[in-house]
Design an enzyme around this catalytic site. Structure first.
Site, short mmCIF file in Angstrom:
data_model
loop_
_atom_site.label_atom_id
_atom_site.label_comp_id
_atom_site.label_asym_id
_atom_site.label_seq_id
_atom_site.Cartn_x
_atom_site.Cartn_y
_atom_site.Cartn_z
N ASP A 36 0.98 -1.22 0.18
CA ASP A 36 0.04 0.48 0.12
C ASP A 36 0.97 1.12 -0.26
O ASP A 36 1.33 1.75 -0.78
CB ASP A 36 -0.81 0.42 0.85
CG ASP A 36 -1.57 0.82 1.23
OD1 ASP A 36 -2.91 0.89 0.56
OD2 ASP A 36 -1.89 1.98 2.10
N ARG A 49 4.23 2.82 -2.50
CA ARG A 49 4.46 3.85 -3.07
C ARG A 49 5.69 4.14 -2.71
O ARG A 49 6.79 5.34 -3.15
CB ARG A 49 3.19 5.07 -2.55
CG ARG A 49 2.41 4.29 -3.41
CD ARG A 49 1.10 5.46 -3.28
NE ARG A 49 0.14 4.05 -2.96
CZ ARG A 49 -0.89 3.39 -4.52
NH1 ARG A 49 0.13 3.94 -5.62
NH2 ARG A 49 -1.48 3.02 -4.50
N HIS A 52 -11.50 6.94 0.66
CA HIS A 52 -10.47 7.67 1.62
C HIS A 52 -9.49 8.27 0.32
O HIS A 52 -9.18 9.32 0.79
CB HIS A 52 -9.93 6.43 2.29
CG HIS A 52 -9.06 5.38 1.50
ND1 HIS A 52 -9.61 4.20 0.77
CD2 HIS A 52 -7.57 4.98 1.67
CE1 HIS A 52 -8.47 3.71 0.45
NE2 HIS A 52 -7.16 4.28 0.01
N TRP A 53 -8.75 7.96 -0.63
CA TRP A 53 -8.34 8.84 -1.49
C TRP A 53 -8.80 10.35 -1.80
O TRP A 53 -7.41 10.92 -2.17
CB TRP A 53 -8.00 8.42 -2.79
CG TRP A 53 -7.44 6.96 -2.67
CD1 TRP A 53 -7.33 6.17 -2.38
CD2 TRP A 53 -6.23 6.53 -3.78
NE1 TRP A 53 -5.72 5.44 -2.56
CE2 TRP A 53 -5.21 5.95 -3.43
CE3 TRP A 53 -5.24 7.18 -5.11
CZ2 TRP A 53 -4.33 5.20 -4.27
CZ3 TRP A 53 -4.66 7.26 -5.21
CH2 TRP A 53 -4.71 5.73 -5.57
N TYR A 99 -1.74 11.37 1.95
CA TYR A 99 -2.47 11.50 0.90
C TYR A 99 -2.30 13.31 -0.02
O TYR A 99 -2.58 12.95 -1.18
CB TYR A 99 -3.47 10.96 1.01
CG TYR A 99 -4.25 9.76 1.33
CD1 TYR A 99 -4.46 8.61 0.18
CD2 TYR A 99 -3.07 8.70 2.31
CE1 TYR A 99 -4.16 7.36 -0.05
CE2 TYR A 99 -3.69 7.32 2.80
CZ TYR A 99 -3.85 6.51 1.91
OH TYR A 99 -4.00 5.14 1.86
N HIS A 122 -7.34 -6.76 0.32
CA HIS A 122 -5.92 -5.97 0.45
C HIS A 122 -4.93 -5.95 0.59
O HIS A 122 -4.15 -6.07 0.81
CB HIS A 122 -6.79 -4.65 0.58
CG HIS A 122 -5.67 -3.09 0.48
ND1 HIS A 122 -5.19 -2.82 -0.65
CD2 HIS A 122 -5.36 -2.74 1.89
CE1 HIS A 122 -4.37 -2.39 0.01
NE2 HIS A 122 -4.03 -1.86 1.24
#
Length: 303
Positions: free
Chosen positions: A115, A119, A160-161, A222, A281
């Site tokens: 997750d 990144r 949620h993004w 985010y 996930h």
């Protein structure tokens, strides 16, 4: 940089050391254990390094494992932010963990990441290419490409993004009204519900997420992803990862249903392989035997 040994008060990583590593940018909490070539393990949202406890038990005889809390998460520092969200860019977060590995004596290493941590790992492998041997990602595709290919189905599933990137302090106040209820809503909506989370790990997640600093830091993560991280990606000018990359995702999750993960990763990396695993996930906690087997095979090739 300095290392501080801490007492261990849980049973999540038997025999592992618990350390604070003071880097120039932040104090980073890590668990270190096992033997063999170094493998850095990075967690996702809204969790901590504890998500690796099941996988670590299966890999400790093959690798020296470094499980880190990203800045803004867990028991690591939550630095002040700025208007550009630079302190929570993946570049800044990657620099932290690169310095952690230096402090621990690991010049070159592999990375397994889930997750948000994946990144960070992507940026780490770009910015510190000579240090990262191989990279495995769990249940993500590249950030910029996911935003560029957003569909109605993805936006609804990954609401949620788009909530967390709203200007502070709106998301922070909403989440802070009942952090545990939010955490359970966010993490309990997958096919496996709450079942993947061991009680001691769940207690760890909820304790850490109750900290307003964690709520803010994770929102900043985010916000950075939707702004400065994409600018950093664009500035790469089409440069691709040279390291071998293994992309794994949950067959019951959203990534493989809304995107072609291998195609998106091949737009950002030269050597890509991967496939879906049974689960949602939270693969490291749902199917730790499978994740550990994939990591053993893939990272073993770097030896």
């Amino acid at each position: 940089m300095s290392l501080t040994e801490l007492p261990v008060s849980d049973n999540l990583f038997p025999g592992f050391r618990l350390l604070d590593v003071q880097t120039p940018g932040a104090r980073i909490r890590v668990r270190v254990g096992g033997e063999g070539p170094p493998l850095l393990l990075l967690h996702g949202y809204p969790q901590t390094h504890a998500l690796w406890h099941k996988v670590a038990a299966r890999l400790r005889d093959r690798f020296t494992l470094v499980c880190a809390d990203l800045r803004g998460y867990g028991d690591s520092d939550k630095p002040p932010t700025d208007s550009a969200h630079q302190p929570y860019s993946k570049r800044a977060m990657a620099q932290d963990v690169a310095q952690v590995m230096t402090a621990l004596g690991h010049e070159r290493f592999c990375i397994g990441a889930h997750d948000r941590g994946a990144r960070v790992a992507h940026r780490l492998a770009l910015d510190h290419a000579g240090r990262v041997l191989r990279l495995a990602t769990l249940d993500i595709a590249p950030t910029r490409e996911m935003y560029a290919n957003t569909t109605d189905a993805f936006a609804r599933a990954y609401w949620h993004w788009f909530f967390l990137i709203q200007p502070a302090p709106f998301p922070e106040r909403m989440i802070g009204a009942d952090p545990e209820a939010y955490w359970r809503k966010k993490c309990g909506s997958g096919s496996a519900g709450m079942s993947p989370f061991a009680p001691e790990a769940l207690a760890h997640y909820l304790r850490c997420f109750a900290d307003p600093g964690t709520i803010h830091g994770s929102c900043e993560d985010y916000r950075a992803a939707a702004t400065i991280d994409i600018r950093h990606d664009d500035a790469d000018g089409g440069r691709k990862l040279a390291q071998p990359l293994l992309a794994l995702w949950g067959a019951d999750g959203i990534i493989g249903k809304c995107f072609d993960p291998l195609a998106l990763w091949r737009s950002r990396a030269q050597d890509v392989r991967g496939h879906a695993l049974p689960g949602g996930h939270y693969l490291a906690e749902e199917v730790p035997d499978l994740v550990a087997a994939e990591f053993t095979s893939f990272f073993g090739e770097a030896a």
